[in-house]
Design an enzyme around this catalytic site. Structure first.
Site, PDB file in Angstrom:
ATOM      1  N   GLU A  54       0.824  -1.204   0.000  1.00  0.00           N
ATOM      2  CA  GLU A  54       0.000   0.000   0.000  1.00  0.00           C
ATOM      3  C   GLU A  54       0.863   1.261   0.000  1.00  0.00           C
ATOM      4  O   GLU A  54       0.547   2.248  -0.672  1.00  0.00           O
ATOM      5  CB  GLU A  54      -0.916   0.023   1.238  1.00  0.00           C
ATOM      6  CG  GLU A  54      -1.834  -1.181   1.351  1.00  0.00           C
ATOM      7  CD  GLU A  54      -1.258  -2.281   2.214  1.00  0.00           C
ATOM      8  OE1 GLU A  54      -2.001  -2.794   3.076  1.00  0.00           O
ATOM      9  OE2 GLU A  54      -0.071  -2.619   2.040  1.00  0.00           O
ATOM     10  N   SER A 170      19.863 -41.973 -11.966  1.00  0.00           N
ATOM     11  CA  SER A 170      18.768 -41.074 -12.336  1.00  0.00           C
ATOM     12  C   SER A 170      19.247 -39.849 -13.114  1.00  0.00           C
ATOM     13  O   SER A 170      18.460 -38.932 -13.343  1.00  0.00           O
ATOM     14  CB  SER A 170      18.045 -40.594 -11.067  1.00  0.00           C
ATOM     15  OG  SER A 170      18.920 -39.871 -10.225  1.00  0.00           O
ATOM     16  N   THR A 198      19.029 -40.826  -0.930  1.00  0.00           N
ATOM     17  CA  THR A 198      19.293 -39.933  -2.064  1.00  0.00           C
ATOM     18  C   THR A 198      20.625 -39.225  -1.881  1.00  0.00           C
ATOM     19  O   THR A 198      21.388 -39.060  -2.833  1.00  0.00           O
ATOM     20  CB  THR A 198      18.157 -38.906  -2.197  1.00  0.00           C
ATOM     21  OG1 THR A 198      16.946 -39.594  -2.522  1.00  0.00           O
ATOM     22  CG2 THR A 198      18.456 -37.889  -3.277  1.00  0.00           C
ATOM     23  N   ARG A 209      21.535 -22.495  -8.121  1.00  0.00           N
ATOM     24  CA  ARG A 209      22.488 -22.039  -9.122  1.00  0.00           C
ATOM     25  C   ARG A 209      21.752 -21.560 -10.370  1.00  0.00           C
ATOM     26  O   ARG A 209      21.099 -22.368 -11.030  1.00  0.00           O
ATOM     27  CB  ARG A 209      23.448 -23.185  -9.472  1.00  0.00           C
ATOM     28  CG  ARG A 209      24.166 -23.755  -8.244  1.00  0.00           C
ATOM     29  CD  ARG A 209      25.152 -24.839  -8.612  1.00  0.00           C
ATOM     30  NE  ARG A 209      24.534 -26.019  -9.222  1.00  0.00           N
ATOM     31  CZ  ARG A 209      24.021 -27.042  -8.534  1.00  0.00           C
ATOM     32  NH1 ARG A 209      23.976 -27.015  -7.215  1.00  0.00           N
ATOM     33  NH2 ARG A 209      23.515 -28.083  -9.162  1.00  0.00           N
ATOM     34  N   GLY A 297      14.378 -39.098  -1.788  1.00  0.00           N
ATOM     35  CA  GLY A 297      13.851 -40.010  -2.778  1.00  0.00           C
ATOM     36  C   GLY A 297      12.480 -40.565  -2.451  1.00  0.00           C
ATOM     37  O   GLY A 297      11.690 -39.985  -1.687  1.00  0.00           O
ATOM     38  N   SER A 303       6.940 -40.991   2.975  1.00  0.00           N
ATOM     39  CA  SER A 303       6.687 -40.617   4.366  1.00  0.00           C
ATOM     40  C   SER A 303       5.848 -39.350   4.446  1.00  0.00           C
ATOM     41  O   SER A 303       4.939 -39.252   5.280  1.00  0.00           O
ATOM     42  CB  SER A 303       8.019 -40.411   5.104  1.00  0.00           C
ATOM     43  OG  SER A 303       8.738 -41.616   5.209  1.00  0.00           O
TER      44      SER A 303
END
Length: 369
Positions: A54, A170, A198, A209, A297, A303
């Site tokens: 504002e 992967s 992972t 980055r 992962g 979870s």
């Protein structure tokens, strides 16, 4: 609802979005000043601790604000925080009408700003584009309502639903441009979380980055394995914060070695993964973290799904087929027995990035306290 009100509020919502990543844990707020159907000033909350939307909009309008209408995506604040109350600026400006998309549920405001303006003789309207305003500030609203941050999840998978081969490889399923998009998202987060599996297999940096507006805490939630002292995360712990979270009663000498390397080690005594996820989010909420990104992962994502703590998903689908019965799917955990029990995500959007399709969806949740 007046069409002009909706149109100007949509502009205010667009402006508010520009503050994402810069203003949290404050809300995203945009404002426009309109006089006789003409835009005379606009602004947004640009950075935490600095002037609110504002104030910027009214300063841009100058004398033209007198007799005008102020459109703002959130009720003007009426308390002294890091900046003076916005209601003071509104009253000084001479605007005659204020249109707010929603009331601010922050305890020191919560309708008091609108009430103050009304008592001063201004015409106050609340509720224009309210659904869009609630969606815009879902992370802020969740933190206020539950004390927990808003949880984003992200993964990249092949067309046959694999996030890795049976051997765990992967790199790379998604395209270079898709990975650049993820770095932009990371730069708006307070924390980025991965599981210890992972961290072991991919040895990620989890940095942004190029750098974004925020430097997220890099979090590793440890299950059956520990974070290696030789990992990139540990080796760069003094350059960007690393938080290691464990349910183990004691990490002993390894924990002390992590601390000596510059990591923070947090013990959560939850009896199971679901309880630990809740304790973890409570801890981050106490630190006033507003948005976190869970990157995997499969076990960690499972979870969060089992704990019903996924708010928003960003899924990249690449046009390749990995195959193999041992190839990993994106979400592990217990899951559900019937499809009817699946967690529903809605407000889906689709976007093509190079060869990939980015699917983005949110859970429909009402975070109003």
């Amino acid at each position: 609802m007046d069409d002009a009100d909706v149109r100007w509020m949509q502009r205010a919502l667009e402006l508010a979005e520009r503050g994402r990543g810069h203003v949290e844990p404050n809300p995203l707020v945009g404002a426009v000043v309109v006089r006789q159907g003409r835009l005379v000033g606009e602004g947004w909350h640009q950075r935490f601790g600095e002037a609110h939307a504002e104030v910027h909009a009214l300063a841009a309008a100058g004398d033209a604000a007198a007799g005008a209408t102020l459109y703002v995506t959130l009720e003007p604040c009426c308390h002294q925080g890091k900046t003076p109350p916005c209601t003071q600026a509104v009253l000084r400006s001479g605007v005659k009408r204020v249109v707010a998309a929603m009331l601010d549920p922050f305890p020191k405001v919560r309708g008091l700003g609108a009430e103050l303006l009304q008592k001063a003789g201004l015409d106050v309207t609340v509720g224009v584009a309210a659904t869009e305003a609630h969606r815009l500030n879902a992370p802020y609203l969740k933190l206020l309502s539950t004390g927990r941050p808003y949880v984003h999840v992200k993964w990249a998978m092949s067309l046959d639903g694999k996030i890795a081969t049976a051997s765990g490889n992967s790199k790379w399923i998604s395209s270079k441009r898709s990975r650049a998009w993820v770095h932009e998202l990371r730069g708006k987060m307070d924390a980025i979380a991965v599981g210890s599996g992972t961290a072991r297999l991919d040895d990620p940096l989890l940095t942004v980055r190029p750098p974004g507006p925020r430097t997220p805490v890099r979090v590793v939630l440890c299950g059956s394995s520990e974070l290696s002292l030789e990992s990139q995360l540990v080796k760069t712990a003094r350059e960007a914060p690393v938080l290691v979270v464990s349910r183990r009663i004691a990490l002993g000498e390894h924990a002390e070695a992590l601390r000596a390397a510059g990591c923070e080690v947090l013990h959560l005594p939850g009896p199971d993964d679901q309880a630990a996820i809740g304790q973890f989010l409570d801890e981050l909420g106490q630190r006033r973290m507003t948005n976190i990104l869970v990157e995997g992962g499969s076990a960690l994502l499972g979870s969060f799904r089992d704990a019903a703590e996924i708010d928003e998903a960003h899924v990249f689908v690449a046009p390749c087929l990995i195959g193999g019965a041992g190839g990993l799917g994106p979400i592990g955990g217990r899951g559900v027995e019937r499809v009817a029990e699946a967690m529903e995500l809605d407000t889906w959007t689709f976007e093509q990035i190079d060869r990939d399709i980015l699917i983005h969806g949110r859970r429909q949740r009402d975070w109003r306290p």
